[in-house]
Design an enzyme around this catalytic site. Structure first.
Site, PDB file in Angstrom:
ATOM      1  N   HIS A 126       0.811  -1.220   0.000  1.00 24.47           N
ATOM      2  CA  HIS A 126       0.000   0.000   0.000  1.00 24.47           C
ATOM      3  C   HIS A 126       0.845   1.271   0.000  1.00 24.47           C
ATOM      4  O   HIS A 126       0.361   2.329   0.370  1.00 24.47           O
ATOM      5  CB  HIS A 126      -0.969  -0.010   1.191  1.00 24.47           C
ATOM      6  CG  HIS A 126      -1.980  -1.124   1.109  1.00 24.47           C
ATOM      7  ND1 HIS A 126      -2.699  -1.583   2.196  1.00 24.47           N
ATOM      8  CD2 HIS A 126      -2.385  -1.867   0.053  1.00 24.47           C
ATOM      9  CE1 HIS A 126      -3.503  -2.562   1.817  1.00 24.47           C
ATOM     10  NE2 HIS A 126      -3.323  -2.758   0.523  1.00 24.47           N
ATOM     11  N   CYS A 156       5.555  19.139  -8.303  1.00 28.07           N
ATOM     12  CA  CYS A 156       6.585  18.214  -8.787  1.00 28.07           C
ATOM     13  C   CYS A 156       7.804  19.002  -9.275  1.00 28.07           C
ATOM     14  O   CYS A 156       7.658  19.976 -10.018  1.00 28.07           O
ATOM     15  CB  CYS A 156       6.007  17.371  -9.916  1.00 28.07           C
ATOM     16  SG  CYS A 156       7.210  16.328 -10.742  1.00 28.07           S
ATOM     17  N   GLU A 224      -7.673 -10.366  18.329  1.00 22.45           N
ATOM     18  CA  GLU A 224      -9.093 -10.621  18.024  1.00 22.45           C
ATOM     19  C   GLU A 224      -9.204 -11.698  16.952  1.00 22.45           C
ATOM     20  O   GLU A 224      -8.276 -11.873  16.162  1.00 22.45           O
ATOM     21  CB  GLU A 224      -9.748  -9.347  17.483  1.00 22.45           C
ATOM     22  CG  GLU A 224      -9.834  -8.231  18.496  1.00 22.45           C
ATOM     23  CD  GLU A 224     -10.508  -6.977  17.927  1.00 22.45           C
ATOM     24  OE1 GLU A 224     -11.247  -7.093  16.927  1.00 22.45           O
ATOM     25  OE2 GLU A 224     -10.274  -5.902  18.482  1.00 22.45           O
TER      26      GLU A 224
END
Ligand code: BJW
Ligand code: ZN
Length: 251
Positions: A126, A156, A224
């Protein structure tokens, strides 16, 4: 021993770890939780920022609608991250990289903490919060060299177009080649760990599915239960740092 983890399960995982030749690890936000990085989900809660669920502020839709707001969200998170350090979970995984014939560490995290713990060649599915990329020519910049007071969005240096955080938002494709390399390693591993992820986000969660299909022994580490818990061979319940230290303690 971490809570809810039986001695038998722990011993079995330790034995698998000793015997494994090709290990594959997928990590999620929970691996950085003990460093103080907030998770997105877990404990019945989902992250919210300025009233917006993260599934909106971290989405391709939001990038189109309000790029400065997306920058504000990521500037805030880099501010939280800058004082945080890798924890024992990152350190155990960094130590594992030289232990097997092949070792692949794949992370959904964008916080760079695996690399900071010494892990090499981490496959970042990611992206990375410390980089920006040009929306037009795709040139990349290291944000550690810029200040949060610089213009937003930054321009940029190559072509002057607006830059965006170099992360994969909901509804966006993963960086070319990264998933494919991870999938290849998953298909060839004999031991797979899935650590600190709610197991909800795809295509990341295809990776342990590939490992399972290829016959790998698959271990989940999470305080969990997740949708993946029912499919893995061992679900070790507890915090990543504590459980990994316990798993690695007889090496
Ligand atoms: C601990 C702990 C401790 C706590 N120790 N553990 C198939 C079906 C349905 C939908 C889809 C599908 N395929 C694709 C989609 C859409 C979407 C998706 O998956 N949605 C689902 C939520 C339903 N996927 C995408 O959009 C992906 N792109 C894509 O598929 O491209 C093709 C395409 C393009 C166009 C149209 C359609 C398809 C991209 C996904 C990118 C995800 N991006 C984010 C944001 C990154 C930037 C940012 O940081 O803001 O990545 S979302 C967020 O979730 C972040 C994470 O990397 C990711 C995963 O979260 P993770 O790591 O699992 O964290 P949590 O918080 O969810 O869980 C933490 C866990 O830790 C919990 O379980 C705790 O219990 C545990 N824990 N303390 C161990 N101490
Ligand atoms: Zn450019």
């Amino acid at each position: 021993m971490p809570p809810h983890t039986s001695t038998d399960a722990l011993e079995e995982v330790r034995a698998r770890l000793r015997a494994a030749r090709r290990a594959f690890v997928l990590t999620g936000a929970g691996v950085s939780a003990e460093s103080g990085v907030p998770t997105f989900r877990g404990g019945g809660q989902a992250a919210v920022w300025k009233g917006m669920p993260f599934s909106l502020i971290s989405s391709a839709e939001m990038l189109e609608r309000d790029l400065p707001a997306v920058w504000e969200w990521f500037d805030y998170r880099r501010g939280v991250l800058q004082d945080l350090r890798p924890n024992p979970a990152h350190q155990v995984l960094a130590a594992w990289q030289d232990k097997f014939d092949a070792f692949t560490l794949v992370t959904q995290n964008i916080d760079d903490l695996h690399a900071r713990a010494g892990s090499r060649a981490v496959l970042e599915l990611h992206g990375n919060i410390w980089r920006a990329r040009c929306t037009l020519c795709h040139a990349r910049t290291d944000l550690r060299e810029c200040s949060n007071e610089d213009e937003r969005p930054p321009a940029c240096r190559e072509c002057g177009s607006p830059m965006r955080p170099d992360v994969v938002l909901f509804g966006e494709m993963l960086p070319p080649g990264v998933f494919e390399r991870a999938a290849e390693a998953a298909a060839r591993c004999d031991l797979c760990f899935v650590i600190g992820t709610s197991a909800l986000v795809y295509p990341a969660m295809h990776l342990p599915e590939i490992a399972l299909q290829a016959g790998a022994y698959t271990v989940e580490i999470n305080p969990e239960r997740t949708p993946f818990s029912a499919y893995c061979h061992a679900a070790l319940q507890g915090r990543a740092g504590e459980v990994l230290k316990a798993v690695a303690s007889d090496e």
